[in-house]
Design a protein around this motif. Structure first.
Motif, PDB file in Angstrom:
ATOM      1  N   GLN A 106       4.139  -0.669   0.500  1.00 46.02           N
ATOM      2  CA  GLN A 106       4.980  -0.659   1.691  1.00 46.02           C
ATOM      3  C   GLN A 106       6.452  -0.929   1.365  1.00 46.02           C
ATOM      4  OE1 GLN A 106       3.292  -3.447   4.457  1.00 46.02           O
ATOM      5  NE2 GLN A 106       1.326  -2.376   4.569  1.00 46.02           N
ATOM      6  N   ARG A 107       6.708  -1.813   0.397  1.00 44.83           N
ATOM      7  CA  ARG A 107       8.091  -2.208   0.111  1.00 44.83           C
ATOM      8  C   ARG A 107       8.798  -1.269  -0.848  1.00 44.83           C
ATOM      9  NH1 ARG A 107       7.878  -8.830  -0.754  1.00 44.83           N
ATOM     10  NH2 ARG A 107       7.054  -9.353   1.316  1.00 44.83           N
ATOM     11  N   TYR A 108       8.088  -0.734  -1.854  1.00 40.31           N
ATOM     12  CA  TYR A 108       8.760  -0.039  -2.935  1.00 40.31           C
ATOM     13  C   TYR A 108       8.341   1.426  -3.089  1.00 40.31           C
ATOM     14  CZ  TYR A 108       9.442  -4.957  -4.033  1.00 40.31           C
ATOM     15  OH  TYR A 108       9.747  -6.296  -3.951  1.00 40.31           O
ATOM     16  N   GLY A 109       7.315   1.866  -2.386  1.00 46.95           N
ATOM     17  CA  GLY A 109       6.939   3.271  -2.461  1.00 46.95           C
ATOM     18  C   GLY A 109       5.760   3.537  -3.385  1.00 46.95           C
ATOM     19  N   ARG A 110       5.322   4.807  -3.370  1.00 50.46           N
ATOM     20  CA  ARG A 110       4.106   5.184  -4.105  1.00 50.46           C
ATOM     21  C   ARG A 110       4.307   5.159  -5.617  1.00 50.46           C
ATOM     22  NH1 ARG A 110      -0.505   6.665  -2.363  1.00 50.46           N
ATOM     23  NH2 ARG A 110       0.323   6.727  -0.230  1.00 50.46           N
ATOM     24  N   ASP A 111       5.480   5.545  -6.102  1.00 49.00           N
ATOM     25  CA  ASP A 111       5.715   5.515  -7.554  1.00 49.00           C
ATOM     26  C   ASP A 111       5.618   4.082  -8.089  1.00 49.00           C
ATOM     27  OD1 ASP A 111       6.063   8.223  -7.576  1.00 49.00           O
ATOM     28  OD2 ASP A 111       8.254   8.153  -7.551  1.00 49.00           O
ATOM     29  N   ALA A 112       6.238   3.146  -7.374  1.00 45.32           N
ATOM     30  CA  ALA A 112       6.157   1.739  -7.786  1.00 45.32           C
ATOM     31  C   ALA A 112       4.726   1.234  -7.726  1.00 45.32           C
ATOM     32  CB  ALA A 112       7.067   0.888  -6.896  1.00 45.32           C
ATOM     33  N   ARG A 117      -7.607  -9.799  -2.920  1.00 42.61           N
ATOM     34  CA  ARG A 117      -6.238 -10.209  -3.248  1.00 42.61           C
ATOM     35  C   ARG A 117      -5.470  -9.076  -3.912  1.00 42.61           C
ATOM     36  NH1 ARG A 117      -8.028 -15.953  -5.994  1.00 42.61           N
ATOM     37  NH2 ARG A 117      -8.394 -17.119  -4.057  1.00 42.61           N
ATOM     38  N   SER A 118      -6.131  -8.395  -4.851  1.00 46.21           N
ATOM     39  CA  SER A 118      -5.474  -7.291  -5.547  1.00 46.21           C
ATOM     40  C   SER A 118      -5.095  -6.185  -4.570  1.00 46.21           C
ATOM     41  CB  SER A 118      -6.406  -6.745  -6.638  1.00 46.21           C
ATOM     42  OG  SER A 118      -5.821  -5.652  -7.307  1.00 46.21           O
ATOM     43  N   GLU A 119      -5.980  -5.900  -3.641  1.00 50.26           N
ATOM     44  CA  GLU A 119      -5.684  -4.858  -2.644  1.00 50.26           C
ATOM     45  C   GLU A 119      -4.541  -5.290  -1.733  1.00 50.26           C
ATOM     46  OE1 GLU A 119      -7.987  -2.318   0.880  1.00 50.26           O
ATOM     47  OE2 GLU A 119      -9.085  -3.766  -0.357  1.00 50.26           O
ATOM     48  N   GLU A 120      -4.494  -6.574  -1.369  1.00 49.18           N
ATOM     49  CA  GLU A 120      -3.444  -7.080  -0.488  1.00 49.18           C
ATOM     50  C   GLU A 120      -2.080  -6.985  -1.184  1.00 49.18           C
ATOM     51  OE1 GLU A 120      -1.950  -8.490   3.028  1.00 49.18           O
ATOM     52  OE2 GLU A 120      -4.067  -8.065   2.605  1.00 49.18           O
ATOM     53  N   VAL A 121      -2.006  -7.374  -2.459  1.00 45.52           N
ATOM     54  CA  VAL A 121      -0.744  -7.297  -3.191  1.00 45.52           C
ATOM     55  C   VAL A 121      -0.342  -5.841  -3.388  1.00 45.52           C
ATOM     56  CG1 VAL A 121       0.413  -7.853  -5.349  1.00 45.52           C
ATOM     57  CG2 VAL A 121      -1.145  -9.499  -4.341  1.00 45.52           C
ATOM     58  N   GLY A 122      -1.326  -4.993  -3.690  1.00 45.01           N
ATOM     59  CA  GLY A 122      -1.022  -3.579  -3.861  1.00 45.01           C
ATOM     60  C   GLY A 122      -0.450  -2.949  -2.601  1.00 45.01           C
ATOM     61  N   SER A 123      -0.986  -3.329  -1.444  1.00 43.92           N
ATOM     62  CA  SER A 123      -0.465  -2.787  -0.182  1.00 43.92           C
ATOM     63  C   SER A 123       0.962  -3.264   0.075  1.00 43.92           C
ATOM     64  CB  SER A 123      -1.376  -3.192   0.977  1.00 43.92           C
ATOM     65  OG  SER A 123      -1.353  -4.591   1.175  1.00 43.92           O
ATOM     66  N   LEU A 124       1.291  -4.497  -0.333  1.00 43.63           N
ATOM     67  CA  LEU A 124       2.659  -4.998  -0.191  1.00 43.63           C
ATOM     68  C   LEU A 124       3.621  -4.186  -1.055  1.00 43.63           C
ATOM     69  CD1 LEU A 124       2.128  -8.882  -0.256  1.00 43.63           C
ATOM     70  CD2 LEU A 124       2.800  -7.492   1.703  1.00 43.63           C
ATOM     71  N   VAL A 125       3.220  -3.910  -2.298  1.00 42.50           N
ATOM     72  CA  VAL A 125       4.069  -3.116  -3.192  1.00 42.50           C
ATOM     73  C   VAL A 125       4.247  -1.704  -2.644  1.00 42.50           C
ATOM     74  CG1 VAL A 125       4.237  -2.130  -5.515  1.00 42.50           C
ATOM     75  CG2 VAL A 125       3.442  -4.480  -5.214  1.00 42.50           C
ATOM     76  N   ARG A 172      -0.044  -0.868 -10.350  1.00 40.56           N
ATOM     77  CA  ARG A 172      -1.500  -0.888 -10.527  1.00 40.56           C
ATOM     78  C   ARG A 172      -1.878  -0.735 -12.004  1.00 40.56           C
ATOM     79  NH1 ARG A 172      -4.280  -3.434  -7.334  1.00 40.56           N
ATOM     80  NH2 ARG A 172      -6.098  -2.336  -8.158  1.00 40.56           N
ATOM     81  N   LEU A 173      -1.138   0.093 -12.715  1.00 40.77           N
ATOM     82  CA  LEU A 173      -1.428   0.267 -14.139  1.00 40.77           C
ATOM     83  C   LEU A 173      -1.155  -1.025 -14.901  1.00 40.77           C
ATOM     84  CD1 LEU A 173      -2.202   2.116 -16.495  1.00 40.77           C
ATOM     85  CD2 LEU A 173       0.214   2.754 -16.687  1.00 40.77           C
TER      86      LEU A 173
END
Length: 524
Positions: free
Chosen positions: A384-390, A374-382, A395-396
């Motif tokens: 794709q939508r908001y970029g690597r900085d977001a 689940r954590s990996e799935e949500v992280g991939s959504l963030v 994640r932090l």
């Protein structure tokens, strides 16, 4: 309660499978909750006979459960029948192709696949109806097919893929307001443990496992499973007593009668719980294979197979080292593994070890692996939508229990301090992070950020419902367009048909992939 997007998805599934009228009845139950026949008729404005037929269709396909509750008021107490929509069972209709794929991997017998396919297609059937699906003539050949079907059917029941249907209309007592008020006074935990009327109805309808998985040749007495075996008692001194012989013959007669009842009257259905558990295991296997490699996944799979405690509703899996080794050796790619290799992989899997009866037992929690997915799935959504900085900032925040101030968050994740507030504001608007305002001293405000995992997962799940409902509507529109072009010229029809086929293939593949993620947050 199911959100609006979840209701839209469920209604769309029923509409595509059973038509608009049945979907209206289902929508009424999902939005209003458990309702009587008269309440449904009054709400949707259809004749009672049509509504009743729609309810019968939904009950037949395990999408609605009927139950009786006492009607309060009046000189004599009466019972009223309520109908409850089973949201999970409706969603599982999307997964029927996955279930059949799992079964094809489990059984080499094509009859097993045909039996379960019939149950998934028609909902509830007797064994005799399943036989009639396979053969329409009464001959020696069809009798042979019936015997083969009986053997395959017993294997499915023993493996837990087929079960007896729950009780059709159990009687339950409604939850009183006094009990709910008392629970609220005692605290939120006590209130959460109070069963609703719907939960009590499902529990009352459920069969005990001995009866639920009692095969065609078995009969249940008081929840115990008794095999009715024909024994030879010729010349037996043990059965010299006439009374014992009479009881034995009566038992044989009861067995024949019960077997006939099982074939002609007992309704069977596919055990969705078993299939979902297998899909959960498959998702964990895929996660471990990606993160630790195929050999570690093989050890994990052997641990699942050798465990005697691995039930559909259990996350904890425990097995001894010797049992794990035995199952690993059954795998073609695991025959080169030694005991030391298995111990190493068990440590990488972070299994807990203990000693039971002078043997090492290892246990693992499937729930922790699912949380990682689940954590990996949500992280991939963030990402794709908001970029690597977001993604780094998000994640932090996930890994930190306490809220973090904007400048500190930007400094730790190496994001420009001028850009950090805008990125966090976008995440906050879309409910991925939560914001707190702290006043250090008059005139100065500090913005603190945190992630609420529970609320975030509910938000992501609701977005998935929305996306799945949109995809389902697009697929339905594609089918309608394919019917509309039938009256055009031949060349146009062929060209448009090919285009619509490719479009539907992309949409259906996307829906299947989205459903994999949906199951992570809702079913696992």
């Amino acid at each position: 309660m199911v959100g609006q997007h979840g209701v839209d998805l469920a209604v769309g599934i029923i509409d595509s499978h059973f038509g608009d009228i049945v979907a209206r009845v289902c929508s009424c139950l999902l939005r209003r909750g458990s309702s009587s026949l008269q309440e449904i008729v009054r709400d949707i404005g259809l004749p009672a006979s049509r509504v009743k037929n729609c309810l019968l269709v939904l009950v037949q396909h395990n999408c609605v459960q009927a139950y009786s509750v006492p009607r309060l008021g009046g000189p004599q107490p009466k019972a009223v029948t309520l109908y409850m929509a089973l949201f999970d069972n409706i969603l599982h209709r999307l997964r029927f192709p996955k279930f059949l794929g799992l079964l094809a991997e489990e059984f080499e017998d094509p009859l097993c696949l045909a039996l379960v396919e019939g149950l998934l297609q028609h909902g509830r059937l007797t064994f005799e109806q399943l036989v009639m699906r396979a053969t329409s003539t009464k001959s020696e050949k069809s009798q042979g097919i019936k015997d083969s079907l009986r053997n395959s059917f017993d294997h499915l029941v023993q493996a837990g893929f087929v079960e007896r249907c729950p009780k059709p209309e159990p009687f339950v007592s409604a939850v009183s307001e006094d009990d709910t008020a008392t629970a609220r006074k005692r605290g939120s935990k006590m209130a959460a443990n109070v069963e609703t009327t719907e939960q009590k109805a499902l529990a009352a309808a459920a069969l005990v496992d001995a009866e639920r998985f009692s095969g065609l040749g078995n009969v249940c007495y008081d929840g115990q499973n008794i095999n009715l075996l024909k024994e030879k008692d010729e010349g037996s001194s043990v059965r010299s007593n006439l009374g014992e012989k009479r009881k034995h013959r009566e038992l044989e007669l009861d067995g024949e009668t019960q077997s006939s009842i099982n074939e002609n009257e007992v309704l069977w259905r596919a055990n969705i719980e078993k299939f979902v558990h297998r899909l959960k295991k498959k998702a964990c296997f895929s996660r471990i294979s990606t993160r630790l490699g195929l050999d570690a996944a093989i050890v994990f799979d052997a641990m699942i197979e050798s465990s005697q405690q691995s039930g559909p509703k259990q996350n904890s899996v425990a097995s001894s080292l010797d049992e794990i080794l035995e199952w690993v050796m059954k795998k073609p790619s695991g025959r080169l593994m030694t005991m030391q290799h298995i111990r190493t992989y068990l440590e990488e899997l972070k299994c807990k070890s203990s000693m039971e009866d002078t043997r090492a037992v290892y246990s693992i929690d499937l729930g922790e692996i699912i949380e990682e997915c689940r954590s990996e799935e949500v992280g991939s959504l963030v990402l794709q939508r908001y970029g690597r900085d977001a993604y780094r900032m998000f994640r932090l925040l996930v890994n930190k229990a306490r809220p973090i101030e904007t400048d500190n968050l930007a400094e730790i994740t190496f994001v420009k301090k001028k850009e950090a507030p805008g990125i966090l504001y976008k995440l906050w608007l879309d409910c991925y992070v939560e914001m707190e305002i702290a006043v250090a001293y008059p005139g100065e405000k500090r913005f603190l950020w945190r992630v609420n995992i529970g609320a975030l997962h509910e938000h992501v799940l609701n977005d998935m419902y929305h996306a799945a409902a949109n995809l389902s509507q697009r697929i339905a529109q594609s089918r309608e367009q394919q019917l509309e072009i039938a009256n055009r010229r031949v060349n146009d029809v062929q060209r448009e048909t090919e285009r619509l086929k490719k479009e539907r293939l992309v949409l259906e593949t996307s829906l299947l992939r989205l459903d994999d993620a949906l199951m992570l947050f809702h079913d696992f």
